[in-house]
Motif scaffolding. Sequence first.
Motif, PDB file in Angstrom:
ATOM      1  N   SER A 166      16.885   3.037  -5.873  1.00 54.98           N
ATOM      2  CA  SER A 166      16.121   2.363  -6.925  1.00 54.98           C
ATOM      3  C   SER A 166      14.746   2.006  -6.388  1.00 54.98           C
ATOM      4  CB  SER A 166      16.842   1.081  -7.369  1.00 54.98           C
ATOM      5  OG  SER A 166      18.100   1.385  -7.912  1.00 54.98           O
ATOM      6  N   LEU A 167      13.755   2.171  -7.215  1.00 52.22           N
ATOM      7  CA  LEU A 167      12.421   1.813  -6.764  1.00 52.22           C
ATOM      8  C   LEU A 167      11.883   0.644  -7.583  1.00 52.22           C
ATOM      9  CD1 LEU A 167       9.676   2.717  -8.594  1.00 52.22           C
ATOM     10  CD2 LEU A 167      10.598   4.954  -8.139  1.00 52.22           C
ATOM     11  N   GLU A 168      11.102  -0.172  -6.917  1.00 56.44           N
ATOM     12  CA  GLU A 168      10.415  -1.267  -7.581  1.00 56.44           C
ATOM     13  C   GLU A 168       9.055  -1.432  -6.920  1.00 56.44           C
ATOM     14  OE1 GLU A 168      12.559  -4.905  -7.995  1.00 56.44           O
ATOM     15  OE2 GLU A 168      10.919  -5.937  -9.003  1.00 56.44           O
ATOM     16  N   LEU A 169       8.021  -1.246  -7.681  1.00 56.15           N
ATOM     17  CA  LEU A 169       6.657  -1.403  -7.183  1.00 56.15           C
ATOM     18  C   LEU A 169       6.096  -2.707  -7.727  1.00 56.15           C
ATOM     19  CD1 LEU A 169       5.303   2.235  -7.647  1.00 56.15           C
ATOM     20  CD2 LEU A 169       6.608   1.253  -5.755  1.00 56.15           C
ATOM     21  N   ARG A 170       5.534  -3.485  -6.837  1.00 55.79           N
ATOM     22  CA  ARG A 170       5.124  -4.835  -7.215  1.00 55.79           C
ATOM     23  C   ARG A 170       3.690  -4.896  -7.713  1.00 55.79           C
ATOM     24  NH1 ARG A 170       6.209  -8.785  -2.438  1.00 55.79           N
ATOM     25  NH2 ARG A 170       5.399  -7.060  -1.144  1.00 55.79           N
ATOM     26  N   CYS A 171       3.497  -5.770  -8.674  1.00 64.15           N
ATOM     27  CA  CYS A 171       2.171  -6.018  -9.227  1.00 64.15           C
ATOM     28  C   CYS A 171       2.111  -7.476  -9.661  1.00 64.15           C
ATOM     29  CB  CYS A 171       1.895  -5.107 -10.424  1.00 64.15           C
ATOM     30  SG  CYS A 171       0.365  -5.494 -11.316  1.00 64.15           S
ATOM     31  N   ALA A 185       0.836  -1.210   0.000  1.00 63.34           N
ATOM     32  CA  ALA A 185       0.000   0.000   0.000  1.00 63.34           C
ATOM     33  C   ALA A 185       0.867   1.255   0.000  1.00 63.34           C
ATOM     34  CB  ALA A 185      -0.923  -0.004   1.208  1.00 63.34           C
ATOM     35  N   HIS A 186       2.021   1.165   0.695  1.00 63.58           N
ATOM     36  CA  HIS A 186       2.923   2.306   0.798  1.00 63.58           C
ATOM     37  C   HIS A 186       4.361   1.833   0.572  1.00 63.58           C
ATOM     38  CE1 HIS A 186      -0.204   4.886   2.600  1.00 63.58           C
ATOM     39  NE2 HIS A 186      -0.585   3.787   3.214  1.00 63.58           N
ATOM     40  N   VAL A 187       5.115   2.665  -0.151  1.00 60.12           N
ATOM     41  CA  VAL A 187       6.553   2.447  -0.305  1.00 60.12           C
ATOM     42  C   VAL A 187       7.235   3.788  -0.083  1.00 60.12           C
ATOM     43  CG1 VAL A 187       8.409   1.922  -1.926  1.00 60.12           C
ATOM     44  CG2 VAL A 187       6.365   0.484  -1.881  1.00 60.12           C
ATOM     45  N   THR A 188       8.234   3.783   0.775  1.00 61.95           N
ATOM     46  CA  THR A 188       8.985   5.002   1.060  1.00 61.95           C
ATOM     47  C   THR A 188      10.466   4.736   0.839  1.00 61.95           C
ATOM     48  OG1 THR A 188       7.366   5.708   2.706  1.00 61.95           O
ATOM     49  CG2 THR A 188       9.522   6.762   2.779  1.00 61.95           C
ATOM     50  N   LEU A 189      11.117   5.630   0.154  1.00 59.37           N
ATOM     51  CA  LEU A 189      12.551   5.511  -0.063  1.00 59.37           C
ATOM     52  C   LEU A 189      13.147   6.899  -0.236  1.00 59.37           C
ATOM     53  CD1 LEU A 189      12.636   5.958  -3.365  1.00 59.37           C
ATOM     54  CD2 LEU A 189      12.039   3.553  -3.373  1.00 59.37           C
ATOM     55  N   ASP A 197       8.788  11.831  -8.126  1.00 60.92           N
ATOM     56  CA  ASP A 197       8.088  10.577  -8.424  1.00 60.92           C
ATOM     57  C   ASP A 197       7.056  10.233  -7.354  1.00 60.92           C
ATOM     58  OD1 ASP A 197      11.212   9.188  -9.602  1.00 60.92           O
ATOM     59  OD2 ASP A 197       9.585  10.097 -10.766  1.00 60.92           O
ATOM     60  N   SER A 198       7.036  10.992  -6.294  1.00 63.44           N
ATOM     61  CA  SER A 198       6.064  10.740  -5.227  1.00 63.44           C
ATOM     62  C   SER A 198       4.646  10.891  -5.772  1.00 63.44           C
ATOM     63  CB  SER A 198       6.285  11.720  -4.068  1.00 63.44           C
ATOM     64  OG  SER A 198       7.551  11.521  -3.480  1.00 63.44           O
ATOM     65  N   ALA A 199       3.885   9.828  -5.671  1.00 63.72           N
ATOM     66  CA  ALA A 199       2.535   9.790  -6.244  1.00 63.72           C
ATOM     67  C   ALA A 199       1.941   8.424  -5.925  1.00 63.72           C
ATOM     68  CB  ALA A 199       2.566  10.007  -7.752  1.00 63.72           C
ATOM     69  N   LYS A 200       0.739   8.198  -6.427  1.00 63.59           N
ATOM     70  CA  LYS A 200       0.136   6.872  -6.302  1.00 63.59           C
ATOM     71  C   LYS A 200       0.210   6.183  -7.659  1.00 63.59           C
ATOM     72  CE  LYS A 200      -3.370   4.394  -3.840  1.00 63.59           C
ATOM     73  NZ  LYS A 200      -4.360   4.481  -2.754  1.00 63.59           N
ATOM     74  N   TYR A 201       0.616   4.919  -7.628  1.00 65.39           N
ATOM     75  CA  TYR A 201       0.815   4.162  -8.848  1.00 65.39           C
ATOM     76  C   TYR A 201      -0.158   2.998  -8.899  1.00 65.39           C
ATOM     77  CZ  TYR A 201       5.026   6.893  -9.461  1.00 65.39           C
ATOM     78  OH  TYR A 201       5.899   7.940  -9.635  1.00 65.39           O
ATOM     79  N   LYS A 221       1.137   3.813  -2.848  1.00 67.65           N
ATOM     80  CA  LYS A 221       1.513   5.208  -2.641  1.00 67.65           C
ATOM     81  C   LYS A 221       3.011   5.284  -2.429  1.00 67.65           C
ATOM     82  CE  LYS A 221       0.379   9.352  -0.019  1.00 67.65           C
ATOM     83  NZ  LYS A 221      -0.475   9.939   1.031  1.00 67.65           N
ATOM     84  N   LEU A 222       3.689   5.949  -3.334  1.00 64.22           N
ATOM     85  CA  LEU A 222       5.143   6.072  -3.275  1.00 64.22           C
ATOM     86  C   LEU A 222       5.531   7.425  -2.707  1.00 64.22           C
ATOM     87  CD1 LEU A 222       8.032   5.105  -4.039  1.00 64.22           C
ATOM     88  CD2 LEU A 222       7.680   6.229  -6.250  1.00 64.22           C
ATOM     89  N   THR A 223       6.380   7.404  -1.723  1.00 61.19           N
ATOM     90  CA  THR A 223       6.945   8.623  -1.161  1.00 61.19           C
ATOM     91  C   THR A 223       8.450   8.565  -1.335  1.00 61.19           C
ATOM     92  OG1 THR A 223       5.184   8.791   0.480  1.00 61.19           O
ATOM     93  CG2 THR A 223       7.184  10.061   0.880  1.00 61.19           C
ATOM     94  N   VAL A 224       8.994   9.551  -2.021  1.00 55.08           N
ATOM     95  CA  VAL A 224      10.431   9.643  -2.211  1.00 55.08           C
ATOM     96  C   VAL A 224      10.921  10.843  -1.406  1.00 55.08           C
ATOM     97  CG1 VAL A 224      12.336   9.873  -3.841  1.00 55.08           C
ATOM     98  CG2 VAL A 224      10.235   8.669  -4.520  1.00 55.08           C
ATOM     99  N   LYS A 225      11.739  10.572  -0.412  1.00 54.99           N
ATOM    100  CA  LYS A 225      12.230  11.640   0.445  1.00 54.99           C
ATOM    101  C   LYS A 225      13.487  12.250  -0.148  1.00 54.99           C
ATOM    102  CE  LYS A 225      10.399   9.640   4.700  1.00 54.99           C
ATOM    103  NZ  LYS A 225      10.723   9.197   6.085  1.00 54.99           N
ATOM    104  N   PRO A 226      13.577  13.573  -0.089  1.00 53.31           N
ATOM    105  CA  PRO A 226      14.760  14.238  -0.668  1.00 53.31           C
ATOM    106  C   PRO A 226      16.014  13.986   0.149  1.00 53.31           C
ATOM    107  CG  PRO A 226      13.243  15.841   0.276  1.00 53.31           C
ATOM    108  CD  PRO A 226      12.568  14.510   0.377  1.00 53.31           C
TER     109      PRO A 226
END
Lengths: 112, 116
Positions: free
Chosen positions: A18-23, A9-13, A85-89, A107-112
């Motif tokens: 590198s990001l990887e969102l699972r489906c 539901a949430h991914v934060t990095l 890139d912070s958004a919902k995918y 919901k992806l959150t990318v922290k600066p």
Amino acid sequence: AQSVDQPDAHVTLYEGASLELRCSYSYSAAPYLFWYVQYPGQSLQFLLKYITGDAVVKGTKGFEAEFRKSNSSFNLKKSPAHWSDSAKYFCALEGRNNAPRFGAGTKLTVKP
Amino acid sequence: SVLLYQKPNRDICQSGTSLKIQCVADSQVVSMFWYQQFQEQSLMLMATANEGSEATYESGFTKDKFPISRPNLTFSTLTVNNARPGDSSIYFCSSRDWGVSSYEQYFGPGTRLTVL
């Protein structure tokens, strides 16, 4: 029947990672698979699609996804991630003659 | 590509009333789809509307509650009858290029509905 599962539901990095969102999906025939992004307060934007052919597909905004029939997955990737890139995918599946069905979203959150 | 416009952008209505949401495409499209999205959740496909035929509804959505018209290849209307607070959500229309092989789905900006 067709279904799409986005288990995270949430991914934060942090930016630069590198990001990887699972489906994962369930469908008895060859699926059409999509990724869309939704920024807060906005509509959905198309990122990429897999219809047939190469398992790795490239899309907009520097994203790519890999179709793996062996484990029914279609994970979205990007490196490096940017704070913008912070958004919902949303991952979506379309069967033959059917409208796309969407996963629950990540919901992806990318922290600066 | 296809540009989709929706009207109104947002609406507030009282329980028990009905309201219409219009969707206009900038080019002819074969199918239009309507989706419902509750806050921060997924998009649920409500129905598929083709020109000149009755819309096909998904489980949980009915013609009586959400009648959809598709009078021509660029226009569709979704009506929410007997609106209830549980109908408060964002409604999106969607379509794709006439050339079916493109498969890319386009979305309108959405209509945010609040039912009091």
